[in-house]
Enzyme design. Sequence first.
Site, PDB file in Angstrom:
ATOM      1  CB  CYS A 123      -1.050  -0.078   1.180  1.00 24.03           C
ATOM      2  SG  CYS A 123      -0.085  -0.234   2.690  1.00 24.03           S
ATOM      3  CG  ASP A 366      -8.328   2.637   0.442  1.00 18.92           C
ATOM      4  OD1 ASP A 366      -7.123   1.997   0.604  1.00 18.92           O
ATOM      5  OD2 ASP A 366      -9.103   2.231   1.145  1.00 18.92           O
ATOM      6  CG  HIS A 368      -5.633  -0.692   1.608  1.00 20.06           C
ATOM      7  ND1 HIS A 368      -5.428   0.630   1.835  1.00 20.06           N
ATOM      8  CD2 HIS A 368      -4.529  -1.294   2.181  1.00 20.06           C
ATOM      9  CE1 HIS A 368      -4.180   0.626   2.797  1.00 20.06           C
ATOM     10  NE2 HIS A 368      -3.668  -0.512   2.883  1.00 20.06           N
TER      11      HIS A 368
END
Length: 477
Positions: A123, A366, A368
Site C-alpha cells: 500500500c 485508497d 487497498h
Amino acid sequence: MCCDGFCSVADKMETKETDEVEKLKSKLMSAWHNVKYSWVLKSKTAFSRNSPVFLLGKCYHFTAVDDESPTESCTAEALDDDVVTGNADGFRKDFTSRVWLTYREEFPTLPGSTITSDCGWGCTLRAGQMILAQALLLHILGRDWTWSEAMTLEPLDTETWTSSAARRLVATLEASIQGERVQVTQQPLCAAQGGAKEADSYLQEAYHRTIVSWFGDGPSALLGIHRLVQLGMTSGKRAGDWYGPAVMAHILRKAVDEAVDAMLKGISVYVAQDCTVYSADVIDSHSGQTGSHSDPQGLNSEAAPDSRAVIILIPVRLGGEKINPEYLSFVKSILSLEYCIGIIGGKPKQAYYFVGFQDDSLIYMDPHYCQSFVDVSTSDFPLQSFHCPSPKKMPFSKMDPSCTIGFYSKNVEHYERISTELSKILQPSSKEKYPAFTFMKGHGKDYELSTGIEKREWPFIRDTRKAGTTLGDFVLL
C-alpha cells in the site's frame, strides 16, 4: 528401457500434479484477495453542502439552491441531484482524473521473489506511485487538466466489486470503446480540419496514457512496482516487506533519477534531510547540477535550457505515538496550495494518499483494492481501472503521524515563492513546540551531514523485523 519409460511417465505425472497444486494455490489466493480486498461498503462517503472542499489546491462548493434549509450532507452520488449546483461536478471530474494505483494480482514475478501480487503489503508503494503520478500530471499536463472520460465511471460504492467483476468490466469496456480508439488514432491525419483544439486534446490524452504506462506492473515499467522493489533491495528491502513513507521518498528519487525516458529528463526528485529543506540543493536540482541525467531538458519550452522541475518530498512526523491535533491547520493549509501534490500517509495498519480535506476530515485515495494485472505495453490498454470515481474521507485524528509531504516546483523562481509561502505557514502556534519542517540556506553538506541520508532518517526508517519498532510504522495487513 521399460524402467526408463516408467520413470519418464512418473516424472510427467509428478510435474503435472505440481502444476495443478500451484494452479490451485493461485486460485485460492486470488479468491482470498477477492474477499479481503474487494470493497463491501456499508456506508457512503458524505460531504457537507455547507463547507468548501479542497482538492490539491482547488476549492469546490457543494451548494444547495432550491431548498431554504439544505441538508447537512450529501453523498458522492447525490452530487448529481438537481438541488446541488456550484462545483460538485467539477470536484468529481477533478478527483476522478487523478491517477489511482492499487493492489494488483497476477502480474509478472517481482525481483528476487516468487511473488505475483502486492496485496497486503504494497500500500505504501502504491501511495508513493500516486503522489509521483500527480506530480507528473502537473508537470506535463498542468493542474487544470481533467480526463475526458472521468464522468463516465460508475461510483464504486454502488456495488461490491470483486477482482473477477472488475476483470469482466474491463473486458466489456475495452470491447465497447475499441471503435472509438481506432477513430482517435486517425485524428492526427485530419487535425487541420478539426482545428487546434482537437489536436491538443489528442496530444493530452497521449500524454495521459504515457504517464499511466510508466506505472505499469511489469519489469519494463520505469516507475512500476517491479522497479521500485528492485531499488528497495539496495536498502535491504524485499518484495513483501513493509515500506515506510520516508523510505518510499528515497526510492522514488532513485526511480526518477535513473529513468531513461526523455520526458522524465526534465524533472527530478529532492528529498529533505532531517525535516530540513536546503535551498541550495533544491536550486542545484533545478539547474541540473545533481542527479544522473545528462540532458536535463525540461518539457516547458519557456524554461531555460539548463532548468528542470523538482519534486520536493519531505518526510515528517506530526506527533509522537499519535497525531498531534495542533497540526490540523498546517495540513489543511498545505493541501490548499496549488503546488502541493499530496501526502503519503495513512492510519495505523493502512497507507493512503491524501489529496484534500473538508472541515476536519481528510480526503484520500485508497490503494487497498485488489485489481487484475493490466498490460500497459499495448497501445490501447484500458484506463478505467487507473481512475477512482469514489472519494473517501477519514477524521484527521486517525491519521498516522509519520508521513511524507510533496510539492512541485517548476523552476527556481517558483521555488523561491514556495519557500516564502511555506515558511509563513510553518510558523508554529503557541501550542506547537516545533514546525513540521524548516527551510535552510546553503547545501546540506555545509552542515556536516556526512552520515548517509537514509541512515539519518531514524524516526521514519526502522527494521520491522525487530520487536518494539512499531512507533510510526504502518503494520502489515
